[in-house]
Structure formats: structure tokens, C-alpha cells
Design a protein around this motif. Structure first.
Motif, mmCIF file in Angstrom:
data_model
loop_
_atom_site.group_PDB
_atom_site.id
_atom_site.type_symbol
_atom_site.label_atom_id
_atom_site.label_comp_id
_atom_site.label_asym_id
_atom_site.label_seq_id
_atom_site.Cartn_x
_atom_site.Cartn_y
_atom_site.Cartn_z
ATOM 1 N N THR A 45 39.344 36.489 38.843
ATOM 2 C CA THR A 45 39.762 35.461 37.886
ATOM 3 C C THR A 45 41.025 35.919 37.177
ATOM 4 O O THR A 45 41.993 35.161 37.032
ATOM 5 N N ALA A 46 41.039 37.178 36.757
ATOM 6 C CA ALA A 46 42.183 37.715 36.014
ATOM 7 C C ALA A 46 43.434 37.813 36.869
ATOM 8 O O ALA A 46 44.550 37.586 36.387
ATOM 9 N N SER A 47 43.270 38.143 38.149
ATOM 10 C CA SER A 47 44.435 38.324 39.025
ATOM 11 C C SER A 47 44.871 37.030 39.701
ATOM 12 O O SER A 47 45.949 36.972 40.294
ATOM 13 N N GLY A 48 44.034 36.005 39.638
ATOM 14 C CA GLY A 48 44.380 34.733 40.249
ATOM 15 C C GLY A 48 44.230 34.702 41.758
ATOM 16 O O GLY A 48 44.797 33.826 42.414
ATOM 17 N N GLN A 74 34.367 33.369 32.768
ATOM 18 C CA GLN A 74 35.701 32.841 33.017
ATOM 19 C C GLN A 74 36.357 32.298 31.751
ATOM 20 O O GLN A 74 37.573 32.398 31.592
ATOM 21 N N TYR A 78 40.149 34.032 29.239
ATOM 22 C CA TYR A 78 41.421 33.482 28.782
ATOM 23 C C TYR A 78 42.009 34.337 27.668
ATOM 24 O O TYR A 78 43.229 34.406 27.490
ATOM 25 N N ALA A 81 43.448 37.341 30.046
ATOM 26 C CA ALA A 81 44.343 37.040 31.169
ATOM 27 C C ALA A 81 45.145 35.760 30.961
ATOM 28 O O ALA A 81 46.011 35.453 31.774
ATOM 29 N N ARG A 85 45.028 31.523 34.136
ATOM 30 C CA ARG A 85 44.093 32.207 35.037
ATOM 31 C C ARG A 85 42.659 31.715 34.800
ATOM 32 O O ARG A 85 41.891 31.502 35.740
ATOM 33 N N SER A 86 42.310 31.547 33.520
ATOM 34 C CA SER A 86 40.968 31.087 33.190
ATOM 35 C C SER A 86 40.717 29.689 33.727
ATOM 36 O O SER A 86 39.678 29.414 34.355
ATOM 37 N N ASN A 88 42.323 28.121 36.186
ATOM 38 C CA ASN A 88 42.304 28.150 37.647
ATOM 39 C C ASN A 88 40.975 28.692 38.171
ATOM 40 O O ASN A 88 40.453 28.221 39.192
ATOM 41 N N GLY A 89 40.443 29.699 37.467
ATOM 42 C CA GLY A 89 39.153 30.252 37.862
ATOM 43 C C GLY A 89 38.036 29.234 37.715
ATOM 44 O O GLY A 89 37.167 29.107 38.592
ATOM 45 N N ILE A 183 44.734 43.869 36.220
ATOM 46 C CA ILE A 183 45.991 43.349 35.663
ATOM 47 C C ILE A 183 46.951 44.532 35.506
ATOM 48 O O ILE A 183 46.637 45.494 34.807
#
Length: 237
Positions: A45-48, A74, A78, A81, A85-86, A88-89, A183
Motif C-alpha cells: 500500500t505504501a509503495s503503490g 490502509q 495515509y 504514505a 497511496r492510501s 489507491n490501496g 518507503i
């Protein structure tokens, strides 16, 4: 005589390999299946890395994480990250849930969070939570330089988010160190959260198991960096 020595050598290597396997297995067993599943969900989630995230989301549900627990991971991220990212996760999780529902899989939704305290402000109970998590009141030059970020951390992250009881504080710290480990450029924060993790009864053995999971899921480079930071923390204690 040579054959005997050769046999002895083979037996020694065999038993050494058994010892190594049992040692790793015992270390991995320091985590529950659900806690172990948190690590790749938070990291990706953090790295996308959405494709890898979708795999880890399915694995997390199969390991027993509820829908609400995964959403909570998730949403929390936020704060570490960023919203993109949050969000998108969470969108990826929606897709995974739709696919699973299409296959007739019924996942456990899980508990909702208890209501937040009404007799204190978010800043008040957030400050108390932060102090318990870290083990001492938090202050310093950075927060003197930017008092608003100090207030946001206390009131929102450690207040509104960490007060929610869908996840335990241990689970939230596992998610946090997994995200920070994946990250680039945030080793100082990772170091701080290793300390916070141990202050909340996550053991050095569990943190070593965490590195093993990182290596399997995120690769050697990510795991080696996280190990370097962990060594610094453990050697200082």
C-alpha cells in the motif's frame, strides 16, 4: 576411514540444516498468521505496487484478517504514505472484494470501531495515547519549529486514528514499520517506530521475523536496509 569422515561431514551438515530450519520456523512463529499478513499489505500500500498488493490482500483475507481490519490498515497509512497511496490501496481492495464476491467467497466484515471519547478532545486523548505508545511525553526542536504538525500528530494520528480499536496498537505498529521499510529515505522514522514497537511488547525476535517476511515479499534490498536500522536499534539497547 575416508568414507567414515565423509559420512560424518554429511551428517553434520544435515543436522546443521535442520537446526537452521527449526530456528527460522520458531522465529516466524512469533507472529500470528494475521499479523504476518499485515506486513505485505502495508508495505505494498505504501509503495503503490498494486499488483503485489492485490495478491497480499487475498492472502490477508485467507489468513483471517477481516474486511474492516484491512480497511483500517490502509486508512491509517495515509498518515505515513499520503492520501494518494492510501486511496489507491483502498481502490485495489474494492476490486479484490468484487472479484471474491463474484466467485461466491463471503469474507468476514468484522467489528466496527467503538465510539471515540466524548469527555475529552482528540488532542487530549491523542496526547495520552502518544505518551503511552512512546513511553514518555514527546517534545523537541522540530515541534517547536512547527507546532501545528505536533498538534496534528497528537490530535489526529494518535487521537482519531490510534484510538480506533479495530486494530490493536501492536497491529498498527506492525503496519507502520512495514510501510516505512518500503518507503525510501525514512530510516529515522523507521528507527523511531522500531522503538515504539518494542515499547508495546513487540519482541526483538518478532522484529527479526519481520525482516524475514520483508525479504520474502519485498526483496533483499528493502530487507537489508530495514535490518541495518534494526541492528542500530538493538545494539543501542
Amino acid at each position: 576411514m575416508v568414507k567414515v569422515r565423509h559420512l560424518f561431514t554429511l551428517l553434520s551438515l544435515f543436522f546443521l540444516s535442520l537446526f537452521s530450519i527449526s530456528k527460522v520456523s520458531a522465529t516466524e512463529a512469533e507472529f500470528t498468521a494475521k499479523q504476518k499478513a499485515i506486513i505485505p499489505i502495508a508495505a505494498f500500500t505504501a509503495s503503490g505496487e498494486i499488483d503485489k498488493l492485490k495478491v497480499s490482500l487475498n492472502q490477508g483475507l485467507e489468513a483471517g484478517l477481516t474486511v474492516n481490519e484491512i480497511k483500517e490498515i490502509q486508512v491509517q497509512l495515509y498518515a505515513y504514505a499520503g492520501f494518494p497511496r492510501s486511496l489507491n490501496g483502498l481502490a485495489a481492495f474494492m476490486e479484490v472484494m468484487k472479484e471474491r464476491e463474484g466467485k461466491g467467497i463471503k469474507d468476514t466484515v468484522g467489528d466496527e470501531a467503538s465510539p471515540l471519547p466524548t469527555n475529552e478532545t482528540s488532542l487530549e486523548f491523542g496526547t495520552a495515547n502518544q505518551t503511552k505508545l512512546i513511553g514518555a511525553p514527546v517534545s523537541g526542536g522540530l515541534f517547536d519549529f512547527s507546532p501545528q504538525v505536533d498538534e496534528y500528530l497528537k490530535a489526529h494520528l494518535f487521537g482519531d486514528i490510534f484510538q480506533r480499536d479495530v486494530l490493536t496498537w501492536q497491529d498498527r505498529e506492525i503496519a507502520t514499520i512495514a510501510a516505512l521499510a518500503n518507503i525510501p529515505g525514512v530510516n529515522s522514522q523507521l528507527e523511531s517506530h522500531y522503538h515504539i514497537s518494542m515499547n508495546n511488547d513487540i519482541t526483538p525476535a518478532q522484529l527479526r521475523a519481520f525482516i524475514n517476511v520483508l525479504k520474502d515479499e519485498c526483496g533483499e534490498e528493502i530487507a537489508d536496509n530495514a535490518q541495518t536500522v534494526l541492528d542500530k536499534v538493538l545494539n543501542a539497547n
